[in-house]
Design a protein around this motif. Structure first.
Motif, short mmCIF file in Angstrom:
data_model
loop_
_atom_site.label_atom_id
_atom_site.label_comp_id
_atom_site.label_asym_id
_atom_site.label_seq_id
_atom_site.Cartn_x
_atom_site.Cartn_y
_atom_site.Cartn_z
N PRO A 153 0.80 -1.23 0.00
CA PRO A 153 0.00 0.00 0.00
C PRO A 153 0.83 1.28 0.00
O PRO A 153 0.49 2.24 -0.69
N LEU A 154 1.92 1.29 0.75
CA LEU A 154 2.76 2.50 0.78
C LEU A 154 3.41 2.73 -0.58
O LEU A 154 3.44 3.86 -1.07
N ALA A 156 2.28 1.64 -3.43
CA ALA A 156 1.22 2.00 -4.37
C ALA A 156 0.89 3.49 -4.26
O ALA A 156 0.66 4.16 -5.27
N ALA A 157 0.88 4.02 -3.03
CA ALA A 157 0.62 5.45 -2.84
C ALA A 157 1.75 6.29 -3.44
O ALA A 157 1.50 7.33 -4.06
N ALA A 158 2.98 5.82 -3.28
CA ALA A 158 4.13 6.54 -3.85
C ALA A 158 4.06 6.53 -5.38
O ALA A 158 4.34 7.54 -6.04
N ALA A 159 3.67 5.40 -5.96
CA ALA A 159 3.56 5.30 -7.42
C ALA A 159 2.44 6.22 -7.93
O ALA A 159 2.60 6.90 -8.96
N THR A 160 1.32 6.25 -7.22
CA THR A 160 0.22 7.12 -7.62
C THR A 160 0.61 8.58 -7.56
O THR A 160 0.33 9.36 -8.48
N TYR A 161 1.28 8.97 -6.48
CA TYR A 161 1.73 10.36 -6.35
C TYR A 161 2.68 10.72 -7.48
O TYR A 161 2.61 11.82 -8.06
N THR A 162 3.58 9.81 -7.81
CA THR A 162 4.53 10.05 -8.90
C THR A 162 3.79 10.30 -10.21
O THR A 162 4.07 11.26 -10.94
N ARG A 163 2.81 9.45 -10.54
CA ARG A 163 2.08 9.59 -11.80
C ARG A 163 1.25 10.87 -11.84
O ARG A 163 1.02 11.42 -12.92
N GLN A 164 0.80 11.31 -10.68
CA GLN A 164 -0.06 12.50 -10.64
C GLN A 164 0.73 13.80 -10.71
O GLN A 164 0.14 14.87 -10.85
N HIS A 165 2.06 13.74 -10.60
CA HIS A 165 2.89 14.95 -10.58
C HIS A 165 4.06 14.83 -11.55
O HIS A 165 5.18 15.23 -11.25
N LEU A 166 3.80 14.27 -12.73
CA LEU A 166 4.87 13.99 -13.68
C LEU A 166 5.61 15.24 -14.12
O LEU A 166 6.81 15.19 -14.42
N GLU A 167 4.89 16.37 -14.20
CA GLU A 167 5.50 17.58 -14.77
C GLU A 167 6.64 18.11 -13.91
O GLU A 167 7.56 18.76 -14.42
N ALA A 168 6.62 17.86 -12.61
CA ALA A 168 7.68 18.38 -11.73
C ALA A 168 7.64 17.62 -10.42
O ALA A 168 7.06 18.08 -9.43
N THR A 184 14.58 4.58 2.04
CA THR A 184 13.61 3.49 2.15
C THR A 184 12.75 3.39 0.89
O THR A 184 12.49 2.30 0.37
N LEU A 185 12.33 4.54 0.38
CA LEU A 185 11.50 4.54 -0.83
C LEU A 185 12.24 3.94 -2.01
O LEU A 185 11.70 3.09 -2.74
N ARG A 186 13.48 4.36 -2.19
CA ARG A 186 14.27 3.82 -3.31
C ARG A 186 14.45 2.31 -3.16
O ARG A 186 14.36 1.55 -4.14
N ARG A 187 14.74 1.87 -1.94
CA ARG A 187 14.96 0.44 -1.70
C ARG A 187 13.70 -0.36 -1.97
O ARG A 187 13.75 -1.44 -2.58
N GLN A 188 12.53 0.17 -1.57
CA GLN A 188 11.28 -0.56 -1.79
C GLN A 188 10.91 -0.64 -3.26
O GLN A 188 10.38 -1.66 -3.72
N PHE A 189 11.16 0.42 -4.01
CA PHE A 189 10.90 0.37 -5.45
C PHE A 189 11.74 -0.73 -6.09
O PHE A 189 11.23 -1.53 -6.88
N ARG A 190 13.00 -0.77 -5.74
CA ARG A 190 13.89 -1.75 -6.33
C ARG A 190 13.50 -3.16 -5.91
O ARG A 190 13.50 -4.10 -6.73
N ALA A 191 13.16 -3.35 -4.63
CA ALA A 191 12.88 -4.69 -4.11
C ALA A 191 11.59 -5.26 -4.68
O ALA A 191 11.53 -6.44 -5.06
N GLU A 192 10.52 -4.45 -4.75
CA GLU A 192 9.23 -4.99 -5.18
C GLU A 192 9.02 -4.94 -6.68
O GLU A 192 8.49 -5.87 -7.29
#
Length: 258
Positions: A153-154, A156-168, A184-192
């Motif tokens: 879930p965390l 997924a929220a980070a991915a959604t935020y990223t897609r919603q703010h692509l311009e900057a 932690t965020l970088r590590r979780q993206f890479r791990a999952e």
């Protein structure tokens, strides 16, 4: 499970869409399916990934696979469905393929047999069997540009935020928004997801750019700015490296009338 046959008894058939904006919701079919946009851009999501289908690309969706499709207001599409007894799907996941001219013309011609009216017919069965085998061969040349779907879930929220703010958007902003450290965020993206946050951002920007380029209106420069690239040259290099052609060439190809 959505029954598109509605009384049809053929081994194959088609379902055409040319209407307003539509989000199908999660569903599956008891038939294999190829989803193809004649014009506009279709979005297809499975539990594993989010895919974008501009013209001349198609999604193979095996029977029983739950998925959701978004038809934007300018979409004209054709889904071709195959009874599992007709052809065997190579695996149980969605696949994205570049559609060669022969298959594209056969997909469009398949509208002769709407799935809800399809009846046993040796000519139709032969047509759909041939088309199905051509598609199975084309799956060997899979060309995915997708966004993997996080289950955490965390993340997924980070991915959604990223897609919603692509311009900057920056990783610092994303980590602050979801309440974890950048490390932690970088590590979780890479791990999952098996890719870095930066790679995820690049894919998201390119998918959004492909959707914008498939529509009339914004220039290549405006698209570059809208999805957050530093310069048109950086956008062109990145787009060409991932998509195999320049943004301008891509636009000309996908907006050409079929």
């Amino acid at each position: 499970m959505v029954d598109l046959r509605q009384g049809g008894r053929g081994l194959g058939g088609s379902y055409a869409w040319d209407g307003p904006h539509l989000v199908t919701g999660w569903h599956s079919h008891d038939m294999h399916q190829i989803e193809y946009a004649i014009s506009g851009v279709i979005e297809v999501e499975t539990a594993a990934a989010h895919y974008l289908l501009p013209p001349q690309q198609a999604a193979w969706i095996p029977a029983g696979l739950e998925h959701s499709a978004t038809m934007n207001s300018s979409v004209r599409s054709v889904a071709v469905l195959f009874d599992p007894s007709l052809i065997r799907s190579p695996g149980d996941r969605a696949r994205i393929i570049a559609v060669p001219l022969l298959i594209r013309e056969m997909v469009i011609y398949a509208q002769r047999w709407p799935i809800n009216d399809a009846q046993p017919d040796p000519v139709a069965d032969g047509f759909f069997r041939t088309l199905g085998h051509l598609l199975i061969e084309a799956l060997d040349q899979e060309t995915p540009l997708d966004l993997p779907t996080p289950t955490d879930p965390l993340l997924a929220a980070a991915a959604t935020y990223t897609r919603q703010h692509l311009e900057a958007v920056t990783v610092e902003q994303v980590s602050r928004a979801v309440g974890v450290s950048e490390r932690t965020l970088r590590r979780q993206f890479r791990a999952e997801l098996g890719l870095s946050w930066r790679d995820y951002l690049t894919r998201a920007r390119l998918l959004r750019a492909m959707a914008l380029l498939a529509e009339p209106g914004p220039s290549v420069l405006e698209v570059s700015n809208a999805v957050g690239f530093d310069s048109p040259s950086s956008f062109a290099r990145t787009f060409t490296r991932h998509c195999g052609e320049s943004p301008s060439d891509y636009r000309r190809r996908v907006t050409a009338r079929t």
